[in-house]
Design a protein around this motif. Sequence first.
Motif, PDB file in Angstrom:
ATOM      1  N   LEU A  49      44.043  37.384  39.651  1.00 57.30           N
ATOM      2  CA  LEU A  49      42.694  37.031  40.127  1.00 57.30           C
ATOM      3  C   LEU A  49      42.130  35.836  39.367  1.00 57.30           C
ATOM      4  CD1 LEU A  49      40.909  40.465  40.658  1.00 57.30           C
ATOM      5  CD2 LEU A  49      41.296  38.697  42.377  1.00 57.30           C
ATOM      6  N   CYS A  50      42.349  35.785  38.066  1.00 59.02           N
ATOM      7  CA  CYS A  50      41.833  34.677  37.266  1.00 59.02           C
ATOM      8  C   CYS A  50      42.509  33.366  37.669  1.00 59.02           C
ATOM      9  CB  CYS A  50      42.007  34.944  35.779  1.00 59.02           C
ATOM     10  SG  CYS A  50      41.060  33.783  34.768  1.00 59.02           S
ATOM     11  N   ILE A  51      43.802  33.407  37.910  1.00 56.42           N
ATOM     12  CA  ILE A  51      44.516  32.215  38.370  1.00 56.42           C
ATOM     13  C   ILE A  51      43.959  31.791  39.729  1.00 56.42           C
ATOM     14  CG2 ILE A  51      46.753  31.378  39.209  1.00 56.42           C
ATOM     15  CD1 ILE A  51      48.021  33.120  36.940  1.00 56.42           C
ATOM     16  N   HIS A  52      43.765  32.745  40.623  1.00 51.67           N
ATOM     17  CA  HIS A  52      43.212  32.458  41.953  1.00 51.67           C
ATOM     18  C   HIS A  52      41.829  31.817  41.828  1.00 51.67           C
ATOM     19  CE1 HIS A  52      41.441  33.168  45.895  1.00 51.67           C
ATOM     20  NE2 HIS A  52      42.677  33.249  46.355  1.00 51.67           N
ATOM     21  N   LEU A  53      40.962  32.408  41.017  1.00 55.61           N
ATOM     22  CA  LEU A  53      39.605  31.881  40.831  1.00 55.61           C
ATOM     23  C   LEU A  53      39.636  30.472  40.250  1.00 55.61           C
ATOM     24  CD1 LEU A  53      36.527  32.328  40.893  1.00 55.61           C
ATOM     25  CD2 LEU A  53      36.734  33.369  38.622  1.00 55.61           C
ATOM     26  N   THR A  54      40.439  30.263  39.234  1.00 60.94           N
ATOM     27  CA  THR A  54      40.539  28.950  38.598  1.00 60.94           C
ATOM     28  C   THR A  54      40.974  27.892  39.605  1.00 60.94           C
ATOM     29  OG1 THR A  54      41.075  29.964  36.469  1.00 60.94           O
ATOM     30  CG2 THR A  54      41.663  27.641  36.741  1.00 60.94           C
TER      31      THR A  54
ATOM     32  N   VAL B 175      40.368  40.394  47.466  1.00 59.77           N
ATOM     33  CA  VAL B 175      40.142  39.343  46.468  1.00 59.77           C
ATOM     34  C   VAL B 175      38.680  38.909  46.508  1.00 59.77           C
ATOM     35  CG1 VAL B 175      40.686  36.952  45.839  1.00 59.77           C
ATOM     36  CG2 VAL B 175      42.533  38.545  46.377  1.00 59.77           C
ATOM     37  N   SER B 176      38.162  38.690  47.714  1.00 55.16           N
ATOM     38  CA  SER B 176      36.770  38.277  47.869  1.00 55.16           C
ATOM     39  C   SER B 176      35.822  39.333  47.305  1.00 55.16           C
ATOM     40  CB  SER B 176      36.469  38.024  49.343  1.00 55.16           C
ATOM     41  OG  SER B 176      35.142  37.633  49.509  1.00 55.16           O
ATOM     42  N   ALA B 177      36.063  40.600  47.613  1.00 57.16           N
ATOM     43  CA  ALA B 177      35.223  41.685  47.103  1.00 57.16           C
ATOM     44  C   ALA B 177      35.303  41.759  45.577  1.00 57.16           C
ATOM     45  CB  ALA B 177      35.645  43.020  47.717  1.00 57.16           C
ATOM     46  N   ALA B 178      36.489  41.591  45.033  1.00 58.18           N
ATOM     47  CA  ALA B 178      36.654  41.628  43.575  1.00 58.18           C
ATOM     48  C   ALA B 178      35.857  40.507  42.916  1.00 58.18           C
ATOM     49  CB  ALA B 178      38.130  41.520  43.204  1.00 58.18           C
ATOM     50  N   LEU B 179      35.874  39.326  43.523  1.00 54.78           N
ATOM     51  CA  LEU B 179      35.176  38.183  42.943  1.00 54.78           C
ATOM     52  C   LEU B 179      33.659  38.279  43.108  1.00 54.78           C
ATOM     53  CD1 LEU B 179      37.651  35.320  43.878  1.00 54.78           C
ATOM     54  CD2 LEU B 179      37.436  36.551  41.704  1.00 54.78           C
TER      55      LEU B 179
ATOM     56  N   LYS C 135      30.137  41.601  39.787  1.00 54.82           N
ATOM     57  CA  LYS C 135      29.567  40.838  38.675  1.00 54.82           C
ATOM     58  C   LYS C 135      30.295  41.076  37.354  1.00 54.82           C
ATOM     59  CE  LYS C 135      25.305  39.728  36.342  1.00 54.82           C
ATOM     60  NZ  LYS C 135      23.894  39.967  36.174  1.00 54.82           N
ATOM     61  N   ALA C 136      30.575  42.326  37.018  1.00 56.47           N
ATOM     62  CA  ALA C 136      31.245  42.641  35.750  1.00 56.47           C
ATOM     63  C   ALA C 136      32.656  42.039  35.708  1.00 56.47           C
ATOM     64  CB  ALA C 136      31.302  44.150  35.538  1.00 56.47           C
ATOM     65  N   LEU C 137      33.364  42.145  36.825  1.00 54.35           N
ATOM     66  CA  LEU C 137      34.721  41.590  36.888  1.00 54.35           C
ATOM     67  C   LEU C 137      34.683  40.066  36.810  1.00 54.35           C
ATOM     68  CD1 LEU C 137      37.747  41.953  37.228  1.00 54.35           C
ATOM     69  CD2 LEU C 137      37.394  42.098  39.692  1.00 54.35           C
ATOM     70  N   LEU C 138      33.746  39.470  37.534  1.00 49.35           N
ATOM     71  CA  LEU C 138      33.616  38.011  37.511  1.00 49.35           C
ATOM     72  C   LEU C 138      33.296  37.516  36.101  1.00 49.35           C
ATOM     73  CD1 LEU C 138      33.746  35.477  39.220  1.00 49.35           C
ATOM     74  CD2 LEU C 138      31.321  35.780  39.745  1.00 49.35           C
ATOM     75  N   GLU C 139      32.455  38.233  35.381  1.00 50.10           N
ATOM     76  CA  GLU C 139      32.140  37.855  34.000  1.00 50.10           C
ATOM     77  C   GLU C 139      33.390  37.914  33.122  1.00 50.10           C
ATOM     78  OE1 GLU C 139      28.884  40.301  32.671  1.00 50.10           O
ATOM     79  OE2 GLU C 139      27.456  39.282  33.989  1.00 50.10           O
ATOM     80  N   ARG C 140      34.210  38.935  33.335  1.00 52.21           N
ATOM     81  CA  ARG C 140      35.455  39.047  32.552  1.00 52.21           C
ATOM     82  C   ARG C 140      36.402  37.888  32.864  1.00 52.21           C
ATOM     83  NH1 ARG C 140      39.549  44.139  31.828  1.00 52.21           N
ATOM     84  NH2 ARG C 140      40.604  43.278  30.019  1.00 52.21           N
ATOM     85  N   LEU C 141      36.523  37.548  34.153  1.00 51.17           N
ATOM     86  CA  LEU C 141      37.381  36.427  34.555  1.00 51.17           C
ATOM     87  C   LEU C 141      36.855  35.119  33.974  1.00 51.17           C
ATOM     88  CD1 LEU C 141      37.965  37.387  38.300  1.00 51.17           C
ATOM     89  CD2 LEU C 141      39.585  37.638  36.400  1.00 51.17           C
ATOM     90  N   GLU C 142      35.550  34.944  34.018  1.00 48.66           N
ATOM     91  CA  GLU C 142      34.973  33.710  33.479  1.00 48.66           C
ATOM     92  C   GLU C 142      35.145  33.626  31.966  1.00 48.66           C
ATOM     93  OE1 GLU C 142      31.047  33.526  35.222  1.00 48.66           O
ATOM     94  OE2 GLU C 142      31.853  32.503  36.982  1.00 48.66           O
ATOM     95  N   THR C 143      35.135  34.760  31.287  1.00 49.67           N
ATOM     96  CA  THR C 143      35.414  34.763  29.850  1.00 49.67           C
ATOM     97  C   THR C 143      36.832  34.276  29.594  1.00 49.67           C
ATOM     98  OG1 THR C 143      33.850  36.556  29.450  1.00 49.67           O
ATOM     99  CG2 THR C 143      35.551  36.208  27.777  1.00 49.67           C
TER     100      THR C 143
ATOM    101  N   LEU D  47      46.800  41.038  45.715  1.00 46.98           N
ATOM    102  CA  LEU D  47      46.467  39.628  45.530  1.00 46.98           C
ATOM    103  C   LEU D  47      46.505  38.840  46.839  1.00 46.98           C
ATOM    104  CD1 LEU D  47      48.361  38.946  42.183  1.00 46.98           C
ATOM    105  CD2 LEU D  47      45.880  39.132  42.501  1.00 46.98           C
ATOM    106  N   ALA D  48      47.272  39.313  47.819  1.00 52.97           N
ATOM    107  CA  ALA D  48      47.380  38.626  49.109  1.00 52.97           C
ATOM    108  C   ALA D  48      46.273  39.029  50.078  1.00 52.97           C
ATOM    109  CB  ALA D  48      48.747  38.915  49.738  1.00 52.97           C
ATOM    110  N   ASP D  49      45.576  40.112  49.792  1.00 57.45           N
ATOM    111  CA  ASP D  49      44.528  40.622  50.684  1.00 57.45           C
ATOM    112  C   ASP D  49      43.232  39.849  50.430  1.00 57.45           C
ATOM    113  OD1 ASP D  49      42.420  42.094  51.869  1.00 57.45           O
ATOM    114  OD2 ASP D  49      43.543  43.970  51.660  1.00 57.45           O
TER     115      ASP D  49
END
Length: 173
Positions: free
Chosen positions: A107-112, A149-153, A156-164, A143-145
Motif C-alpha cells: 500500500l505504501c508503494i502504491h500511495l507513493t 486499496v481506495s478504502a484502505a487509503l 485516517k489511522a492507516l494513512l497516517e502510518r503510511l505517511e510516516t 493489492l489488486a482490488d
Amino acid sequence: NNNNNNNNNNKQSAVEDNPNPEIFQSFRYKYKEAQRRMTKNGNSIKHVYELIANITDPEHPLTLQQLGVVHPDLIELHTDVTNGLDRLTVKVRPTVPHCSVASLIGLCIHLTLSRYLDIDRVKLSVRMAEGSHNQEEDVNAQLADKERVSAALENKALLERLETMMILCGTKS
C-alpha cells in the motif's frame, strides 16, 4: 492505557516476524540501459525505484532498499501500444515468507507512486514477487482490488502510518 499496550503488542509481534533481518548495504546500482530509458509518458524504472527505495520499513528503522524488499530488477515498465498507458509492475520481496506487513508495504508503494507519477497515464500493479510470501495470492488479490486499496487509503489511522513511512524516507509531499 490499554490501547497503548495493544499498540505495543502489535508492534512487538510485527518485529518478531523477523527480529534480525539481513541488511543490504546501500549501493549505487548500475542501471541497465533499458532501466534508464524513459517511456513516452516520462517514466523509467530508475525513477520508479528511486521513489520507493527509501520508504521506511514499518517494522525496522531501515529502508526497503536496505532490506532488499525492493530492487530495480523487480520493476517492470512498458508502454501499452493499444492505449498509450505505461504498464508498471512493482514486485515486492518481503524479508520473510510469513511477513505480516506485506500488504502495508504494498500500500505504501502504491500511495507513493500514485502521488509522484502521472497516475492517469500509468496502469499500476504492486504485488509480491513470485514465491516470496506464504499468502502471496491473498496479498496480491488485496493489492489488486481497487476498491479495497481506495478504502484502505481513506482510513485516517492507516494513512497516517503510511505517511510516516514516507516522511522518514523524505518522499511525503
